[in-house]
Design an enzyme around this catalytic site. Structure first.
Site, PDB file in Angstrom:
ATOM      1  N   HIS A  54       8.889  -1.100   6.254  1.00  0.00           N
ATOM      2  CA  HIS A  54       7.947   0.007   6.526  1.00  0.00           C
ATOM      3  C   HIS A  54       8.200   0.389   7.991  1.00  0.00           C
ATOM      4  CE1 HIS A  54       3.678   1.730   6.266  1.00  0.00           C
ATOM      5  NE2 HIS A  54       3.813   1.620   7.573  1.00  0.00           N
TER       6      HIS A  54
ATOM      7  N   CYS B 260      -0.969   5.081  12.870  1.00  0.00           N
ATOM      8  CA  CYS B 260      -2.079   4.167  12.633  1.00  0.00           C
ATOM      9  C   CYS B 260      -3.138   4.462  13.670  1.00  0.00           C
ATOM     10  CB  CYS B 260      -1.617   2.719  12.735  1.00  0.00           C
ATOM     11  SG  CYS B 260      -2.993   1.555  12.643  1.00  0.00           S
TER      12      CYS B 260
ATOM     13  N   ASN C 246       5.426   7.534   9.648  1.00  0.00           N
ATOM     14  CA  ASN C 246       6.455   6.757   8.964  1.00  0.00           C
ATOM     15  C   ASN C 246       7.708   7.601   8.875  1.00  0.00           C
ATOM     16  OD1 ASN C 246       3.977   5.363   7.377  1.00  0.00           O
ATOM     17  ND2 ASN C 246       5.807   4.125   7.422  1.00  0.00           N
TER      18      ASN C 246
HETATM   19  P1  HMG Z   1     -15.976  -5.237  10.310  1.00  0.00           P
HETATM   20  O1  HMG Z   1     -16.761  -4.212  11.035  1.00  0.00           O
HETATM   21  O2  HMG Z   1     -15.649  -6.500  11.027  1.00  0.00           O
HETATM   22  O3  HMG Z   1     -16.557  -5.607   8.862  1.00  0.00           O
HETATM   23  O4  HMG Z   1     -14.623  -4.529   9.861  1.00  0.00           O
HETATM   24  P2  HMG Z   1     -17.968  -5.845   8.275  1.00  0.00           P
HETATM   25  O5  HMG Z   1     -17.763  -6.718   7.089  1.00  0.00           O
HETATM   26  O6  HMG Z   1     -18.924  -6.266   9.361  1.00  0.00           O
HETATM   27  O7  HMG Z   1     -18.398  -4.388   7.735  1.00  0.00           O
HETATM   28  C1  HMG Z   1     -18.835  -3.351   8.560  1.00  0.00           C
HETATM   29  C2  HMG Z   1     -19.343  -2.200   7.692  1.00  0.00           C
HETATM   30  O8  HMG Z   1     -18.243  -1.677   6.927  1.00  0.00           O
HETATM   31  C3  HMG Z   1     -20.380  -2.653   6.670  1.00  0.00           C
HETATM   32  O9  HMG Z   1     -21.234  -1.533   6.456  1.00  0.00           O
HETATM   33  C4  HMG Z   1     -19.585  -2.899   5.423  1.00  0.00           C
HETATM   34  O10 HMG Z   1     -20.340  -2.742   4.239  1.00  0.00           O
HETATM   35  C5  HMG Z   1     -18.516  -1.816   5.522  1.00  0.00           C
HETATM   36  P3  HMG Z   1     -22.741  -1.504   7.059  1.00  0.00           P
HETATM   37  O11 HMG Z   1     -23.402  -2.744   6.539  1.00  0.00           O
HETATM   38  O12 HMG Z   1     -22.552  -1.517   8.565  1.00  0.00           O
HETATM   39  O13 HMG Z   1     -23.278  -0.208   6.525  1.00  0.00           O
HETATM   40  N1  HMG Z   1     -17.288  -2.234   4.866  1.00  0.00           N
HETATM   41  C6  HMG Z   1     -16.675  -1.521   3.897  1.00  0.00           C
HETATM   42  N2  HMG Z   1     -16.987  -0.361   3.310  1.00  0.00           N
HETATM   43  C7  HMG Z   1     -16.149   0.092   2.345  1.00  0.00           C
HETATM   44  N3  HMG Z   1     -15.024  -0.584   1.973  1.00  0.00           N
HETATM   45  C8  HMG Z   1     -14.688  -1.744   2.549  1.00  0.00           C
HETATM   46  C9  HMG Z   1     -15.541  -2.250   3.555  1.00  0.00           C
HETATM   47  N4  HMG Z   1     -15.494  -3.361   4.313  1.00  0.00           N
HETATM   48  C10 HMG Z   1     -16.562  -3.341   5.100  1.00  0.00           C
HETATM   49  N5  HMG Z   1     -13.565  -2.376   2.172  1.00  0.00           N
HETATM   50  C11 HMG Z   1     -12.813  -4.271   8.314  1.00  0.00           C
HETATM   51  C12 HMG Z   1     -13.610  -5.232   9.167  1.00  0.00           C
HETATM   52  C13 HMG Z   1     -11.576  -5.004   7.845  1.00  0.00           C
HETATM   53  C14 HMG Z   1     -13.651  -3.862   7.123  1.00  0.00           C
HETATM   54  C15 HMG Z   1     -12.463  -3.033   9.171  1.00  0.00           C
HETATM   55  O14 HMG Z   1     -11.893  -3.471  10.367  1.00  0.00           O
HETATM   56  C16 HMG Z   1     -11.530  -2.091   8.491  1.00  0.00           C
HETATM   57  O15 HMG Z   1     -11.873  -1.459   7.492  1.00  0.00           O
HETATM   58  N6  HMG Z   1     -10.318  -1.946   9.039  1.00  0.00           N
HETATM   59  C17 HMG Z   1      -9.299  -1.104   8.442  1.00  0.00           C
HETATM   60  C18 HMG Z   1      -8.501  -0.449   9.519  1.00  0.00           C
HETATM   61  C19 HMG Z   1      -7.444   0.405   8.881  1.00  0.00           C
HETATM   62  O16 HMG Z   1      -7.598   0.896   7.775  1.00  0.00           O
HETATM   63  N7  HMG Z   1      -6.339   0.596   9.616  1.00  0.00           N
HETATM   64  C20 HMG Z   1      -5.249   1.410   9.146  1.00  0.00           C
HETATM   65  C21 HMG Z   1      -4.543   0.829   7.968  1.00  0.00           C
HETATM   66  S1  HMG Z   1      -3.416  -0.456   8.410  1.00  0.00           S
HETATM   67  C22 HMG Z   1      -1.987   0.362   8.845  1.00  0.00           C
HETATM   68  O17 HMG Z   1      -1.969   1.559   8.945  1.00  0.00           O
HETATM   69  C23 HMG Z   1      -0.751  -0.463   9.049  1.00  0.00           C
HETATM   70  C24 HMG Z   1       0.256  -0.345   7.903  1.00  0.00           C
HETATM   71  O18 HMG Z   1       0.605   1.014   7.674  1.00  0.00           O
HETATM   72  C25 HMG Z   1       1.497  -1.123   8.268  1.00  0.00           C
HETATM   73  C26 HMG Z   1       1.978  -0.753   9.671  1.00  0.00           C
HETATM   74  O19 HMG Z   1       2.454   0.362   9.908  1.00  0.00           O
HETATM   75  O20 HMG Z   1       1.796  -1.611  10.550  1.00  0.00           O
HETATM   76  C27 HMG Z   1      -0.294  -0.923   6.597  1.00  0.00           C
HETATM   77 MG    MG Z   2       2.053   2.139   8.821  1.00  0.00          MG
END
Ligand code: HMG
Ligand code: MG
Length: 305
Positions: free
Chosen positions: A206, A239, A248
């Site tokens: 990736h 990201c 990408n």
């Molecule tokens: P957190 O704040 O530590 O988690 O985040 P939490 O469990 O305390 O939840 C906070 C709030 O989010 C809560 O809501 C949860 O219910 C809600 P509240 O009670 O405050 O109303 N929540 C969710 N809602 C819907 N779906 C869920 C979910 N989880 C929690 N799944 C967490 C931790 C992992 C959830 C957060 O940090 C997160 O969602 N991060 C994602 C970041 C992201 O998407 N980044 C981009 C994608 S990765 C990428 O692009 C890299 C990749 O392309 C490869 C590369 O290029 O490197 C793959």
């Molecule tokens: Mg990526």
């Protein structure tokens, strides 16, 4: 070693659109995905089931999945960082989920708000629950070739996470160059570490194209026999937690290179260029993809494209 056929995982609707500041209407996202499957994409990462507080652009995940008229033979994957995401993804009838860790502690904290070890502990029940439903789990390891916070990343650091992923039963190992600073020999060195623990069929690349290295890195991986890569139509993406990281590698550019090498992808390049033009129109800018720019500029000019 060079494969005769390559599978491209189209990540534009997820990795591409997650980074857009303007909220894109769900109907346009669905249209993008439909066009991609019509163009012959057979693996599509359609959205992510992450916290909408962290990535608001993906908040319509369930609506996107529900709105797609799915063609037979297309496999659908989504990002799931925790059980909450997995449950929603299963309800949306996906074929594959992606758990995403990082090779560095700093990026892990910024992106998913926990340490690398905590992330693996969090993923373990996700893997179990996915497998119980017959859903495959892909692992992505971010910052495998450089980190926006730590800087250089060693192959040992990456291998540690590969081993961790393997240990919790993750089926597939995706090596991600999040900030695009990797170069071909470094890409091969990291892939070789992944191949110590996963088969050739279960390792993919990736590559973000921020420094213009992505096609060279893909070629270097092809030389190792790796036959699966993520790519993003029109070169969309980045990201939100890696500032300055651009998209990408563009799917059109990869398809052009592979077809030119006699390697099949099953993707219709013209239809893909049309799709790039469509989504670029929605976003109000030209595609980053060089092949799309070239093709679109030549269309109607009388010069063979
Ligand atoms: P957190 O704040 O530590 O988690 O985040 P939490 O469990 O305390 O939840 C906070 C709030 O989010 C809560 O809501 C949860 O219910 C809600 P509240 O009670 O405050 O109303 N929540 C969710 N809602 C819907 N779906 C869920 C979910 N989880 C929690 N799944 C967490 C931790 C992992 C959830 C957060 O940090 C997160 O969602 N991060 C994602 C970041 C992201 O998407 N980044 C981009 C994608 S990765 C990428 O692009 C890299 C990749 O392309 C490869 C590369 O290029 O490197 C793959
Ligand atoms: Mg990526």
């Amino acid at each position: 070693m060079i494969p005769e056929r390559v599978t491209l995982v189209e990540v534009g609707p997820r990795d591409g659109l997650q980074n857009e500041a303007q909220l894109i209407p769900t109907a346009q996202k669905i249209e993008l995905v439909q066009r991609l499957q019509a163009a012959g994409c057979r693996e599509i990462e359609a959205t992510s089931f992450v916290s909408p507080k962290w990535v608001p652009q993906m908040a319509d995940n369930a609506a996107v999945m529900a709105g797609i008229a799915r063609q037979p033979g297309v496999r659908w994957s989504v990002l799931t960082p925790n059980l909450q995401g997995l449950e929603a993804a299963l309800a949306a009838r996906v074929d594959e989920v992606v758990v995403f860790a990082a090779a560095t502690e700093a990026f892990s904290r910024r992106n998913i708000n926990c340490s690398i070890e905590e992330s693996l502990e969090r993923f373990a029940p996700v893997v179990q629950a996915a497998h119980a439903e017959g859903v495959k789990v892909r692992g992505a390891i971010s910052c495998a070739l450089g980190c926006p916070y730590q800087g250089t990343v060693s192959a040992d650091e990456v291998e540690r996470v590969v081993v961790g992923m393997k240990g919790i039963g993750v089926d597939h190992c995706g090596i991600a160059d999040t900030i695009g600073t990797g170069t071909p020999r470094a890409a091969q060195a990291v892939m070789e570490r992944a191949l110590r623990h996963y088969s050739l069929a279960e390792v993919s690349g990736h590559f973000h194209d921020t420094y213009g290295q992505a096609l060279a890195n893909i070629l270097a991986c092809l030389e190792l026999g790796i036959a699966r890569f993520d790519a993003s139509v029109a070169g969309l993406g980045g990201c939100p937690y890696a500032k300055g990281a651009s998209g990408n590698v563009a799917t059109e550019d990869v398809v052009f290179m592979l077809h030119g090498m006699g390697i099949a992808t099953g993707i219709d390049l013209d239809a893909l260029v049309d799709t790039a033009a469509f989504i670029s129109g929605v976003l109000g800018r030209a595609p980053v993809a060089r092949v799309s720019r070239a093709r679109l500029a030549r269309r109607g000019s009388g010069v063979p494209a």
